[in-house]
Design a protein around this motif. Structure first.
Motif, PDB file in Angstrom:
ATOM      1  N   GLY A 114      -2.585  48.238  28.844  1.00  0.00           N
ATOM      2  CA  GLY A 114      -3.688  47.954  27.927  1.00  0.00           C
ATOM      3  C   GLY A 114      -3.229  47.126  26.737  1.00  0.00           C
ATOM      4  O   GLY A 114      -3.925  46.193  26.305  1.00  0.00           O
ATOM      5  N   LEU A 115      -2.054  47.426  26.211  1.00  0.00           N
ATOM      6  CA  LEU A 115      -1.535  46.660  25.074  1.00  0.00           C
ATOM      7  C   LEU A 115      -1.210  45.222  25.478  1.00  0.00           C
ATOM      8  O   LEU A 115      -1.373  44.303  24.673  1.00  0.00           O
ATOM      9  N   ASP A 144      -4.258  57.162  20.059  1.00  0.00           N
ATOM     10  CA  ASP A 144      -4.331  58.177  19.009  1.00  0.00           C
ATOM     11  C   ASP A 144      -4.255  59.587  19.589  1.00  0.00           C
ATOM     12  O   ASP A 144      -3.582  60.463  19.032  1.00  0.00           O
ATOM     13  N   THR A 145      -4.927  59.802  20.718  1.00  0.00           N
ATOM     14  CA  THR A 145      -4.906  61.118  21.353  1.00  0.00           C
ATOM     15  C   THR A 145      -3.506  61.456  21.856  1.00  0.00           C
ATOM     16  O   THR A 145      -3.011  62.563  21.644  1.00  0.00           O
ATOM     17  N   LEU A 146      -2.858  60.498  22.507  1.00  0.00           N
ATOM     18  CA  LEU A 146      -1.511  60.734  23.024  1.00  0.00           C
ATOM     19  C   LEU A 146      -0.503  60.953  21.908  1.00  0.00           C
ATOM     20  O   LEU A 146       0.397  61.781  22.025  1.00  0.00           O
ATOM     21  N   ILE A 154      -1.866  46.117  18.775  1.00  0.00           N
ATOM     22  CA  ILE A 154      -0.510  46.622  18.545  1.00  0.00           C
ATOM     23  C   ILE A 154      -0.203  46.752  17.057  1.00  0.00           C
ATOM     24  O   ILE A 154       0.217  47.816  16.591  1.00  0.00           O
ATOM     25  N   GLY A 155      -0.406  45.686  16.303  1.00  0.00           N
ATOM     26  CA  GLY A 155      -0.091  45.721  14.878  1.00  0.00           C
ATOM     27  C   GLY A 155      -0.925  46.727  14.113  1.00  0.00           C
ATOM     28  O   GLY A 155      -0.421  47.426  13.225  1.00  0.00           O
ATOM     29  N   GLU A 156      -2.196  46.825  14.472  1.00  0.00           N
ATOM     30  CA  GLU A 156      -3.095  47.739  13.762  1.00  0.00           C
ATOM     31  C   GLU A 156      -2.762  49.209  14.008  1.00  0.00           C
ATOM     32  O   GLU A 156      -3.076  50.061  13.189  1.00  0.00           O
ATOM     33  N   HIS A 157      -2.141  49.492  15.140  1.00  0.00           N
ATOM     34  CA  HIS A 157      -1.872  50.885  15.516  1.00  0.00           C
ATOM     35  C   HIS A 157      -0.384  51.106  15.796  1.00  0.00           C
ATOM     36  O   HIS A 157      -0.016  51.947  16.613  1.00  0.00           O
ATOM     37  N   ALA A 158       0.450  50.354  15.104  1.00  0.00           N
ATOM     38  CA  ALA A 158       1.887  50.362  15.363  1.00  0.00           C
ATOM     39  C   ALA A 158       2.518  51.749  15.206  1.00  0.00           C
ATOM     40  O   ALA A 158       3.361  52.135  16.023  1.00  0.00           O
ATOM     41  N   ASP A 159       2.127  52.497  14.193  1.00  0.00           N
ATOM     42  CA  ASP A 159       2.736  53.813  13.983  1.00  0.00           C
ATOM     43  C   ASP A 159       2.456  54.749  15.157  1.00  0.00           C
ATOM     44  O   ASP A 159       3.363  55.414  15.657  1.00  0.00           O
ATOM     45  N   ALA A 160       1.205  54.803  15.585  1.00  0.00           N
ATOM     46  CA  ALA A 160       0.847  55.680  16.710  1.00  0.00           C
ATOM     47  C   ALA A 160       1.524  55.210  17.998  1.00  0.00           C
ATOM     48  O   ALA A 160       1.996  56.030  18.788  1.00  0.00           O
TER      49      ALA A 160
END
Length: 192
Positions: A37-38, A129-131, A45-51
């Motif tokens: 998906g990524l 986010d769930t994972l 990727i950049g917006e959700h990098a921490d997760a």
């Protein structure tokens, strides 16, 4: 909380498989689906990098690909699929990306070529986010279950026992909700 004849019966503890998620990491097929998906929607990727960084991937190739994707997002913004593929090829990871595309994936919208992009991105973020939250949920459930067992052995007062039961129930509900979210998204269901 269930009561039987005035006796408290705690909810069953999480299964061994469920507890193993927090300790052993993410199912490889699920990890590959997220990476797929990524690769399709690298702007996420950049917006959700921490997760994404916190995903407990277990396969060394998946970890390497994830780390290269994160590096690409941090150093080459904005990122589109062609740019990501070029960057990964320059880093020697083209074969990893190609193999990812050849494997039979799960049914998530973001793994299908014909998916509506807005929904696929929304589902991808929800799965990430769930994972990312699952290890903490399982650890919390395990700790709450242990506290409840200790409280019941020690014969603590009713208020403490009720608080421990409520805490365990909240974690059970959160774990069930997370797992149900993943199942429904894998089936292709639209979440409200």
């Amino acid at each position: 909380c269930a009561e039987t004849g005035g006796r408290f019966d705690p909810p069953p503890p999480a299964s061994a498989e469920a507890k193993a998620v927090g300790r052993a990491g993410l199912d490889p097929q699920l990890g590959r689906a997220v990476l797929q998906g990524l690769a399709r929607y690298p702007e996420q990727i950049g917006e959700h990098a921490d997760a994404i960084h916190d995903l407990p991937l277990t396969e060394p190739d998946a970890v390497r690909l994830r780390d290269l994707m994160l590096e690409a997002a941090m150093t080459h913004s904005p990122l589109d699929p062609d740019a990501l593929h070029t960057i990964l090829a320059a880093k020697g990871a083209a074969a990893l990306l190609e193999e990812l595309g050849l494997r039979q994936g799960l049914g998530f919208s973001f793994t299908r070529r014909d998916a509506e992009p807005e929904r696929a991105c929304r589902d991808l973020v929800l799965v990430i986010d769930t994972l990312a939250a699952r290890p903490g949920l399982y650890a919390g459930l395990e700790a709450a279950t242990l506290r409840l067992k200790e409280a019941m052995k020690a014969g603590v007062d009713e208020d403490f026992r009720l608080a421990a039961e409520a805490e365990q129930s909240r974690f059970h509900a959160a774990v069930r909700e997370a797992e149900e979210t993943l199942i429904r998204l894998n089936r292709g269901e639209e979440l409200a």
